[in-house]
Design a protein around this motif. Sequence first.
Motif, short mmCIF file in Angstrom:
data_model
loop_
_atom_site.label_atom_id
_atom_site.label_comp_id
_atom_site.label_asym_id
_atom_site.label_seq_id
_atom_site.Cartn_x
_atom_site.Cartn_y
_atom_site.Cartn_z
N MET A 4 7.47 6.87 -9.69
CA MET A 4 8.15 6.24 -8.84
C MET A 4 9.78 6.93 -9.19
SD MET A 4 9.59 2.42 -8.67
CE MET A 4 8.00 1.62 -7.93
N LYS A 7 10.53 9.91 -7.64
CA LYS A 7 10.79 9.68 -6.26
C LYS A 7 12.34 9.04 -6.05
CE LYS A 7 6.19 8.83 -4.24
NZ LYS A 7 5.18 7.72 -3.71
N HIS A 53 10.93 9.42 0.86
CA HIS A 53 10.33 8.41 0.10
C HIS A 53 10.73 6.97 0.49
CE1 HIS A 53 9.03 11.68 -2.24
NE2 HIS A 53 10.22 11.80 -2.94
N PRO A 55 10.88 3.56 2.88
CA PRO A 55 9.94 2.89 4.09
C PRO A 55 11.22 3.11 5.24
CG PRO A 55 10.27 1.73 1.90
CD PRO A 55 11.35 2.70 1.88
N TYR A 89 4.48 -3.41 3.20
CA TYR A 89 4.82 -2.79 2.19
C TYR A 89 4.41 -3.46 0.77
CZ TYR A 89 7.69 -0.07 5.66
OH TYR A 89 8.03 0.69 6.73
N SER A 90 4.43 -2.59 -0.41
CA SER A 90 4.25 -3.20 -1.55
C SER A 90 5.68 -3.65 -2.02
CB SER A 90 3.82 -2.11 -2.47
OG SER A 90 4.63 -1.01 -2.81
N GLN A 92 7.04 -2.75 -4.97
CA GLN A 92 7.89 -1.62 -5.21
C GLN A 92 8.37 -0.89 -4.18
OE1 GLN A 92 4.52 -2.19 -6.18
NE2 GLN A 92 5.05 -3.04 -8.00
N GLU A 93 7.76 -0.80 -2.88
CA GLU A 93 8.31 -0.14 -1.91
C GLU A 93 9.56 -0.92 -1.24
OE1 GLU A 93 4.81 2.35 0.45
OE2 GLU A 93 4.68 0.10 0.60
N PHE A 96 12.57 -0.35 -3.36
CA PHE A 96 12.69 0.94 -3.84
C PHE A 96 14.37 1.48 -3.47
CE2 PHE A 96 13.04 5.85 -2.74
CZ PHE A 96 12.43 6.12 -3.66
#
Length: 275
Positions: A4, A7, A53, A55, A89-90, A92-93, A96
């Motif tokens: 991550m 990214k 990266h 979403p 989405y997670s 973390q996403e 982000f």
Amino acid sequence: MENMLEKIKQSAAFLEGKLSNRPSIGLILGSGLGELADEIEEAVKIPYGEIPHFPVSTVEGHAGQLVVGRLHGKTVVAMQGRFHYYEGYSMQEVTFPVRVMKQLGVELIVVTNACGGMNKSFEPGDLMIITDHLNMTGDNPLIGPNVEELGPRFPDMSSAYTPELVEFVEATANRLDIKVQKGVYAGITGPTYMTGAELIMLRKLGGDVIGMSTVPEVIVARHANMKVIGISCITDMAIGEEIEGITHEQVVEVANRTKPKFIKLVKEIVSTVEL
């Protein structure tokens, strides 16, 4: 998490290649509230789909782009549309972009949302300064290995919404003669609106408003040692004993009506806040 971090750096490097100035303030604009980004001058608009990266926002009323430019003399980066856990989405996403903002140099995040009012003294169209939150999602974006470069393993959330900035926003609203409430935001996953029993429970637990965003973003912002201002636009009343049906279209309609005072308040905050 190491992946991550790489990214995050790649996304930030892509954006830095398009920007002439590093932003110091990040704006996350919720349902029906994205018009504020149209006020940004010298704007560079970058669709989420073009950013490595990132979403892509799938919710009606969310434009789905980053807007970077000048607002009342400050360089800002605005998310015109956010991501939600309920989109699949997670955590973390979802968070982000907050990580990328930090990498770009953002020191202060202003998080906005449309929400339901559980406090019986509130009214649709009210703005509420968030003083604290209840994480009722059953998840946390910091679960998993921790990377010290991003923040500490056990970050303190006792003052997640920067206390002196809560006072600053209240004073700013009073100076502009804008009525504001203060209270606790209860964050849920959605996408369903809550049952009457659930709303009564959350109110008894201390929630003043309820919504499907904000909490994950604030957790990550504080993990990254960013200052946080949270402002909710109350679009409907969510009183468990008096619950009525609500649609997303109604939420956006009330948010649209509230836009002028919301935009006025946020612009003044950006103009006068000291970082």
